[in-house]
Design a protein around this motif. Structure first.
Motif, PDB file in Angstrom:
ATOM      1  N   ASN A   2     -46.717  33.460   4.102  1.00 38.07           N
ATOM      2  CA  ASN A   2     -46.218  34.607   3.348  1.00 38.07           C
ATOM      3  C   ASN A   2     -44.685  34.556   3.235  1.00 38.07           C
ATOM      4  OD1 ASN A   2     -45.337  35.371   5.873  1.00 38.07           O
ATOM      5  ND2 ASN A   2     -46.831  37.001   6.121  1.00 38.07           N
ATOM      6  N   ASN A   3     -44.116  35.563   2.567  1.00 37.84           N
ATOM      7  CA  ASN A   3     -42.667  35.597   2.342  1.00 37.84           C
ATOM      8  C   ASN A   3     -41.883  35.651   3.654  1.00 37.84           C
ATOM      9  OD1 ASN A   3     -43.104  35.548  -0.379  1.00 37.84           O
ATOM     10  ND2 ASN A   3     -42.727  37.719  -0.704  1.00 37.84           N
ATOM     11  N   ASN A   4     -42.422  36.345   4.660  1.00 35.63           N
ATOM     12  CA  ASN A   4     -41.734  36.431   5.945  1.00 35.63           C
ATOM     13  C   ASN A   4     -41.603  35.050   6.575  1.00 35.63           C
ATOM     14  OD1 ASN A   4     -42.876  39.117   5.361  1.00 35.63           O
ATOM     15  ND2 ASN A   4     -41.894  39.655   7.279  1.00 35.63           N
ATOM     16  N   ASP A   5     -42.659  34.243   6.499  1.00 34.41           N
ATOM     17  CA  ASP A   5     -42.619  32.900   7.071  1.00 34.41           C
ATOM     18  C   ASP A   5     -41.596  32.026   6.345  1.00 34.41           C
ATOM     19  OD1 ASP A   5     -44.617  33.600   8.858  1.00 34.41           O
ATOM     20  OD2 ASP A   5     -46.220  32.880   7.537  1.00 34.41           O
ATOM     21  N   VAL A   6     -41.554  32.118   5.018  1.00 34.83           N
ATOM     22  CA  VAL A   6     -40.584  31.341   4.235  1.00 34.83           C
ATOM     23  C   VAL A   6     -39.167  31.749   4.619  1.00 34.83           C
ATOM     24  CG1 VAL A   6     -39.740  30.897   1.905  1.00 34.83           C
ATOM     25  CG2 VAL A   6     -42.189  31.010   2.324  1.00 34.83           C
ATOM     26  N   PHE A   7     -38.940  33.056   4.719  1.00 39.42           N
ATOM     27  CA  PHE A   7     -37.615  33.580   5.068  1.00 39.42           C
ATOM     28  C   PHE A   7     -37.195  33.093   6.460  1.00 39.42           C
ATOM     29  CE2 PHE A   7     -35.129  37.801   4.291  1.00 39.42           C
ATOM     30  CZ  PHE A   7     -33.979  37.076   4.124  1.00 39.42           C
ATOM     31  N   GLU A  36     -32.838  46.391   8.756  1.00 38.53           N
ATOM     32  CA  GLU A  36     -33.926  46.103   7.830  1.00 38.53           C
ATOM     33  C   GLU A  36     -34.251  44.612   7.836  1.00 38.53           C
ATOM     34  OE1 GLU A  36     -33.658  49.143   4.151  1.00 38.53           O
ATOM     35  OE2 GLU A  36     -31.882  47.888   4.464  1.00 38.53           O
ATOM     36  N   LEU A  37     -33.204  43.795   7.929  1.00 38.62           N
ATOM     37  CA  LEU A  37     -33.383  42.351   7.955  1.00 38.62           C
ATOM     38  C   LEU A  37     -34.128  41.918   9.213  1.00 38.62           C
ATOM     39  CD1 LEU A  37     -32.591  39.910   6.260  1.00 38.62           C
ATOM     40  CD2 LEU A  37     -30.542  39.723   7.630  1.00 38.62           C
ATOM     41  N   GLY A  38     -33.800  42.533  10.342  1.00 38.91           N
ATOM     42  CA  GLY A  38     -34.462  42.210  11.597  1.00 38.91           C
ATOM     43  C   GLY A  38     -35.939  42.540  11.577  1.00 38.91           C
ATOM     44  N   VAL A  56     -36.900  40.839  -2.333  1.00 43.02           N
ATOM     45  CA  VAL A  56     -35.947  40.475  -1.282  1.00 43.02           C
ATOM     46  C   VAL A  56     -35.817  38.957  -1.207  1.00 43.02           C
ATOM     47  CG1 VAL A  56     -35.450  40.576   1.179  1.00 43.02           C
ATOM     48  CG2 VAL A  56     -36.421  42.557   0.037  1.00 43.02           C
ATOM     49  N   LEU A  57     -36.942  38.260  -1.195  1.00 46.54           N
ATOM     50  CA  LEU A  57     -36.910  36.805  -1.101  1.00 46.54           C
ATOM     51  C   LEU A  57     -36.279  36.188  -2.342  1.00 46.54           C
ATOM     52  CD1 LEU A  57     -37.647  34.433   0.702  1.00 46.54           C
ATOM     53  CD2 LEU A  57     -39.844  34.322  -0.464  1.00 46.54           C
ATOM     54  N   ARG A  58     -36.595  36.737  -3.517  1.00 46.69           N
ATOM     55  CA  ARG A  58     -36.014  36.223  -4.760  1.00 46.69           C
ATOM     56  C   ARG A  58     -34.505  36.380  -4.764  1.00 46.69           C
ATOM     57  NH1 ARG A  58     -34.962  39.320  -9.168  1.00 46.69           N
ATOM     58  NH2 ARG A  58     -36.423  40.869  -8.410  1.00 46.69           N
ATOM     59  N   ASN A  59     -34.028  37.549  -4.356  1.00 45.60           N
ATOM     60  CA  ASN A  59     -32.576  37.769  -4.308  1.00 45.60           C
ATOM     61  C   ASN A  59     -31.911  36.885  -3.253  1.00 45.60           C
ATOM     62  OD1 ASN A  59     -31.869  39.760  -6.327  1.00 45.60           O
ATOM     63  ND2 ASN A  59     -33.199  41.137  -5.185  1.00 45.60           N
ATOM     64  N   PHE A  60     -32.582  36.666  -2.124  1.00 46.96           N
ATOM     65  CA  PHE A  60     -32.019  35.781  -1.108  1.00 46.96           C
ATOM     66  C   PHE A  60     -31.901  34.356  -1.643  1.00 46.96           C
ATOM     67  CE2 PHE A  60     -32.717  32.725   2.360  1.00 46.96           C
ATOM     68  CZ  PHE A  60     -31.532  32.915   3.037  1.00 46.96           C
ATOM     69  N   LEU A  61     -32.920  33.878  -2.320  1.00 48.00           N
ATOM     70  CA  LEU A  61     -32.874  32.519  -2.862  1.00 48.00           C
ATOM     71  C   LEU A  61     -31.791  32.380  -3.934  1.00 48.00           C
ATOM     72  CD1 LEU A  61     -36.687  31.743  -3.033  1.00 48.00           C
ATOM     73  CD2 LEU A  61     -35.015  30.828  -1.416  1.00 48.00           C
ATOM     74  N   ASN A  62     -31.642  33.387  -4.798  1.00 47.77           N
ATOM     75  CA  ASN A  62     -30.569  33.348  -5.803  1.00 47.77           C
ATOM     76  C   ASN A  62     -29.193  33.365  -5.146  1.00 47.77           C
ATOM     77  OD1 ASN A  62     -32.305  33.231  -7.991  1.00 47.77           O
ATOM     78  ND2 ASN A  62     -32.370  35.448  -8.264  1.00 47.77           N
ATOM     79  N   GLY A  63     -29.038  34.181  -4.114  1.00 43.59           N
ATOM     80  CA  GLY A  63     -27.764  34.215  -3.390  1.00 43.59           C
ATOM     81  C   GLY A  63     -27.507  32.930  -2.639  1.00 43.59           C
ATOM     82  N   LEU A  64     -28.557  32.311  -2.131  1.00 45.10           N
ATOM     83  CA  LEU A  64     -28.431  31.052  -1.405  1.00 45.10           C
ATOM     84  C   LEU A  64     -27.946  29.942  -2.334  1.00 45.10           C
ATOM     85  CD1 LEU A  64     -28.895  29.945   1.431  1.00 45.10           C
ATOM     86  CD2 LEU A  64     -31.192  29.291   0.712  1.00 45.10           C
ATOM     87  N   VAL A  65     -28.399  29.953  -3.572  1.00 43.71           N
ATOM     88  CA  VAL A  65     -27.926  28.976  -4.554  1.00 43.71           C
ATOM     89  C   VAL A  65     -26.422  29.127  -4.757  1.00 43.71           C
ATOM     90  CG1 VAL A  65     -28.044  28.346  -6.993  1.00 43.71           C
ATOM     91  CG2 VAL A  65     -30.138  28.716  -5.719  1.00 43.71           C
TER      92      VAL A  65
END
Length: 149
Positions: A2-7, A36-38, A56-65
């Motif tokens: 799931n998204n938590n595992d990917v994160f 919230e992140l924890g 959340v995951l989509r925004n994290f990946l965009n920010g990571l780029v």
């Protein structure tokens, strides 16, 4: 998976701390607190566990780029950014010079200190510390939309 595992796996692989993840999310104008992140990184059976949503995951990946590649105007090398993160982690968790106590030996007692004289602080440990420079650059992310000002 799931998204938590990917994160979680991305956080470990890139050696990111919570404050760095918050800064990466702010690169794409997505605000989130460390608490919230924890909640995303807790065990699934924990009462405060929270499911990581797609947004959340989509925004994290965009920010990571943006964090790793930089912007079109100011490109960066991803490996340089990762090495800088590693160096920051190592400098914060530097080992002490004291040897580890053996299992059977009692822990040494700290020596009593004399009271400090009144006046300016003699112990620099308690003086105001300078804030460290931010590790993540501040980049404006406009999402391709023209905003009227």
């Amino acid at each position: 998976m799931n998204n938590n595992d990917v994160f979680k796996k991305l956080r470990v692989a890139l050696q990111l701390r919570d404050d760095q993840i918050v800064a990466i999310l702010e690169l794409v104008d997505f605000r989130i607190s460390k608490a919230e992140l924890g909640a995303f990184f807790r065990a699934e059976d924990h009462p405060n566990f929270m499911e990581c949503g797609d947004q959340v995951l989509r925004n994290f990946l965009n920010g990571l780029v943006i964090h790793l590649r930089g912007t079109k105007e100011n490109p960066t090398n991803a490996m340089d950014v990762i090495e800088k993160n590693r160096a920051a982690i190592k400098s914060q968790s530097a080992p002490t010079d004291r040897p580890a106590p053996s299992k059977g030996a009692p822990a040494p007692r700290p020596k009593a200190k004399k009271p400090a004289a009144k006046g300016p602080s003699q112990n620099k440990k308690f003086d105001k510390a300078k804030k460290p420079a931010p590790i993540v650059e501040q980049v404006k992310y406009n999402n391709g939309k023209n905003k009227k000002g």
